[in-house]
Design an enzyme around this catalytic site. Structure first.
Site, mmCIF file in Angstrom:
data_model
loop_
_atom_site.group_PDB
_atom_site.id
_atom_site.type_symbol
_atom_site.label_atom_id
_atom_site.label_comp_id
_atom_site.label_asym_id
_atom_site.label_seq_id
_atom_site.Cartn_x
_atom_site.Cartn_y
_atom_site.Cartn_z
ATOM 1 C CE LYS A 132 19.631 -48.007 20.511
ATOM 2 N NZ LYS A 132 19.433 -46.574 20.684
ATOM 3 N NE ARG A 133 15.586 -46.529 12.114
ATOM 4 C CZ ARG A 133 16.667 -46.101 11.453
ATOM 5 N NH1 ARG A 133 17.141 -46.801 10.432
ATOM 6 N NH2 ARG A 133 17.273 -44.975 11.790
ATOM 7 C CG HIS B 87 15.010 -35.925 12.206
ATOM 8 N ND1 HIS B 87 14.737 -36.084 13.543
ATOM 9 C CD2 HIS B 87 14.065 -35.061 11.743
ATOM 10 C CE1 HIS B 87 13.676 -35.368 13.887
ATOM 11 N NE2 HIS B 87 13.253 -34.738 12.804
ATOM 12 C CB THR C 10 13.752 -40.168 21.666
ATOM 13 O OG1 THR C 10 13.330 -41.181 20.747
ATOM 14 C CG2 THR C 10 13.835 -38.831 20.958
ATOM 15 C CE LYS D 154 18.946 -46.509 14.895
ATOM 16 N NZ LYS D 154 18.979 -45.292 15.727
ATOM 17 C CE LYS E 134 10.729 -42.404 23.552
ATOM 18 N NZ LYS E 134 10.615 -43.032 22.224
#
Length: 800
Positions: free
Chosen positions: A539-540, A351, A647, A545, A651
């Site tokens: 998101k985290r 991952h 993901t 990110k 969504k």
């Protein structure tokens, strides 16, 4: 079920639990009554499913994951069973609002982010496709922490989800297993037979709790098994002697193993606890799997024919040596045959492309806690090195890189690579990076073991349940086929130029924005305009990110408006949701920066009518179900080459948000589906990022070339934000936290600002923007978890 039967069974359940009819229950009692009845219905369906599947000898998959971010269960189970409307009506007549009961349902926060949510999506879809599966994880007493923002700083508080969530669990103490830690290992030969014994160990009992998993419109009910650690027996002798603390201490030390999801590991005790958690999960699960196989299918030599065990990231990588241990030590199978069985049974999903995230354990700690497993791992490493020496004679550097044990560390990814029959990445780009760089040497050894399975989402939860108005409208326009086959959403494309359809889609989006705006007003005390553009990044929190890129751009917009208040500016509401790991200080500082920027902008009368910034605390599955249907821009802005897939992007896409992103992870495949005209691309590609590193990246060059960017960075330490963010500035411009600006936030800033201007230009033309939104909904079907699990079942697990 008809209303009369539902009411009868609800009253029977409430009588059993509370000695009264449902109408006499309190709201919390009614919640427990409904959940208890549903659990019983699911248990009955599971028995029917097992009675049908097991006699046929069908292969079963066991999905091993340290995380299962289940979220809430009540609405999901009612929806999947086709009972939501009938229960809603019956409850209403008995004086209860179904929505209020849904609000009592706790998020089972047994995960930290995408990894755990993916595992839950896949278990849902396996069930929905009538495939036999069991998920294994840990019954964390406290899941992912509850986040509170106090004086602009993230604080972590326990998430006691079991307070109400335990109603969904079925304890199975009769199927408990012993797990051994520490001690010494003795090896000897007895009449030519190899013998081994572990002595002086700490014994822990792993007690399973079943959570039943429903699937939409399916015969199947699968289960998620959650292990809880207990002491085998209470030291009554010590207690009787008055040694009360000592008698309780051992029990406490055992139970702490399943106490908290991801304990902080910035100290040795935290590392020791994490290793114990992983071994508890693996050992108890494998013992259960082997016992089930022996009972139903016979000899262990046939295990790979009936059983597929999947390792979800490196946390359960101990499956490799532990399965070997059980086959050899407990069942008397020789090494070569045990290794063959193990290799043909286990598969592995990677991952991450970040080498620092590929799990490693200190060799001394590994040996201290798992002495027999360590001995087996050493032998795996020795035999692997012999094989590698044949493949790469004399290349000691490559062999050390590929070894399981090297430099005083046990490398869990290499343990999986040495054994598993298939290794997959989770997007086309991610898999290519694995094959071309990180796992290239293993890929060259056997290319047939490597493949890609792009992530998918449980779209019925994220579309049909989270956005019922959109789902109902889609049913009217394209039929109900998409409820079983997500690719049917493509039928919506024929309405791209239909003014009426575009108008209804806009109205549904506005209604969802109004709902989110009401939530923001209640929780944050900030009034946002539902007519403004809702720009969402949820998101985290991690540097790669690049939430920091987003907030720097917001400061850039702030400066532009302050300089020229009369300019035409598309009103925007920037919405963030993120949790930072408790020990990740820089990530927590970025959250503080977002909040400081929010306070600055939302209190400035010149700016606040054009920009609002909101940080929603305690981001979780149930909150995502409110945010995502309201989103119009989906921020997927990681540096190219770091996000494995994502993901959240899927969504948001299926709910009509338009992606603003880099060519990273599954964004590449979103682009393949919708085309450049229906998303907003920016930033360097993977090759350009690598080329810039090779040439020598100096973030100061970008500041020198862009006075506006220099002004934004200066704001971090000028005091205008109410505090000084020295460490964030240092992370961008110095080597204090590794390479300066290691995720190239400043390098991509100018192009990001350009893409944001493109967003504003597109949003001014509401018809065009809604057409982009429609296209994203229509092309999202390929990102269904149904597609993903069927690929796993066919190509990796060989179930179909």
């Amino acid at each position: 079920m008809k209303k009369e039967e539902v009411l009868k069974r609800l009253n029977e359940t409430s009588t059993r639990l509370y000695s009264c009819n449902l109408s006499e229950c309190t709201e919390k009692q009614a919640y427990k009554v409904v959940c208890t009845l549903l659990k019983g219905i699911l248990a009955g369906k599971r028995k029917e499913f097992k009675d049908e599947v097991l006699p046929k000898g069908k292969k079963q998959v066991y999905y091993m994951s340290m995380e299962f971010l289940v979220g809430t269960s009540l609405r999901n189970n009612l929806f999947n069973l086709g009972l939501e409307e009938v229960f809603r009506e019956v409850l209403k007549k008995q004086g209860f609002d179904a929505e209020k009961l849904y609000a009592l349902d706790p998020d089972a926060g047994l995960g930290n982010g995408g990894l755990g949510r993916l595992a839950s999506c896949y278990l849902d879809s396996l069930t929905g496709n009538d495939l036999s599966a069991i998920g294994y994880s840990i019954r964390y007493e406290f899941g992912i922490f509850k986040q509170k923002i106090i004086d602009g700083w993230q604080m972590e508080f326990p998430d006691n989800w079991l307070d109400r969530g335990e109603v969904w669990l079925q304890p199975r103490s009769d199927e408990s297993y012993e797990v051994k830690f520490g001690g010494k290992v003795s090896e000897w030969y007895d009449n030519g037979q190899f013998r081994v014994a572990q002595t002086g160990y700490q014994s822990v009992t792993a007690v399973p709790y079943d959570m039943y998993i429903s699937g939409y419109d399916s015969k199947a009910v699968n289960k998620l098994v959650l292990w809880s650690a207990k002491l085998p027996s209470f030291d009554m002798g010590a207690f009787s002697r008055g040694e009360y603390i000592r008698s309780l201490e051992e029990n406490t030390m055992a139970e702490v193993i399943s106490k908290v999801l991801y304990p902080a590991d910035d100290h040795v005790e935290g590392k020791r606890l994490r290793l114990k958690q992983q071994y508890l999960l693996v050992s108890a699960s494998l013992q259960s799997i082997l016992a089930r196989h022996l009972k139903r299918n016979g000899p262990l030599e046939t295990l790979p024919d009936h059983v597929a065990i999947h390792i979800n990231d490196t946390h359960p990588a101990l499956c490799v040596p532990e399965l070997m241990r059980l086959l050899m030590d407990e069942h008397g199978i020789g090494w070569d045959e045990a290794w063959d069985i193990t290799c043909r049974t286990l598969s592995y999903t990677n991952h991450t492309v970040m080498s620092e995230a590929l799990e490693r354990w200190s060799e001394w700690l590994f040996e201290e806690q798992l002495p027999r497993v360590y001995a087996i791992t050493r032998e795996i490493d020795r035999r692997l090195r012999e094989r590698l020496w044949q493949a790469y004679p004399g290349d000691t550097g490559k062999i050390e890189y590929m070894a399981v044990i090297s430099g005083g560390e046990v490398r869990m990814a290499n343990l999986c690579l040495a054994c598993c029959h298939h290794i997959n990445g989770v997007s086309k780009l991610h898999t290519q990076i694995l094959e071309d760089s990180i796992f290239h040497d293993y890929y060259q050894l056997d290319q047939n073991r490597f493949l890609n399975v792009t992530h998918g989402i449980a779209y019925r939860r994220w579309l049909c349940q989270a956005n019922p108005d959109l789902s109902s409208f889609l049913e009217k326009k394209i039929g109900r086929g998409f409820l079983n086959d997500a690719t049917d959403l493509s039928k919506l494309l024929k309405y791209r130029d239909d003014e009426e359809v575009l108008h209804v889609l806009s109205a549904i989006k506005l209604k969802n924005k109004e709902r989110l705006a009401a939530y923001i007003a209640e929780k944050n005390g900030v009034n946002v305009d539902p007519a403004s553009l809702f720009d969402v990044q949820v998101k985290r929190l991690h540097e790669y990110k690049r939430q920091l890129l987003n907030v720097l751009h917001i400061l850039y917009c702030y400066q532009q408006i302050k300089r020229n208040p009369e300019q035409d500016f598309v009103p925007r509401t920037f919405i963030f949701g993120a949790k930072a790991s408790a020990g990740y200080t820089l990530a927590k500082q970025i959250i503080s920066l977002i909040i400081a920027v929010s306070d600055l902008i939302n209190s400035d009368p010149v700016v606040r009518d054009k920009i609002k910034v909101v940080f929603l605390e305690d981001y979780r599955v149930s909150l995502a179900e409110v945010i995502i249907p309201a989103a119009e821009i989906s921020e997927q802005i990681s540096i190219a080459g770091k996000e494995a897939s994502g993901t959240g992007n899927m969504k948001l896409m299926i709910n009509g948000a338009v992606t603003l992103g880099t060519l990273d992870g599954a964004n590449v495949e979103i682009l393949e589906q919708v085309g450049k005209d229906n998303m907003f691309l920016f930033g360097m590609t993977v090759d350009q990022v690598e080329d810039l590193w090779r040439k020598g990246y100096n973030p100061q060059d970008y500041l020198a070339a862009d006075p506006d960017l220099q002004g934004v960075v200066d704001m971090l330490t000028s005091g205008v934000l109410g505090r000084h963010f020295e460490e964030i500035r240092a992370s961008l411009l110095t080597n204090r936290f590794g390479a300066a600006d290691q995720y190239m936030t400043l390098a991509d800033f100018a192009d990001y600002a350009r893409a944001q201007r493109d967003v504003s230009d597109a949003y001014r033309d509401q018809k065009k923007f809604t057409q982009m939104s429609l296209t994203n909904i229509a092309k999202a079907g390929v990102f269904s978890a149904d597609r993903a699990v069927l690929e796993y079942a066919e190509k990796i697990w060989k179930m179909i």
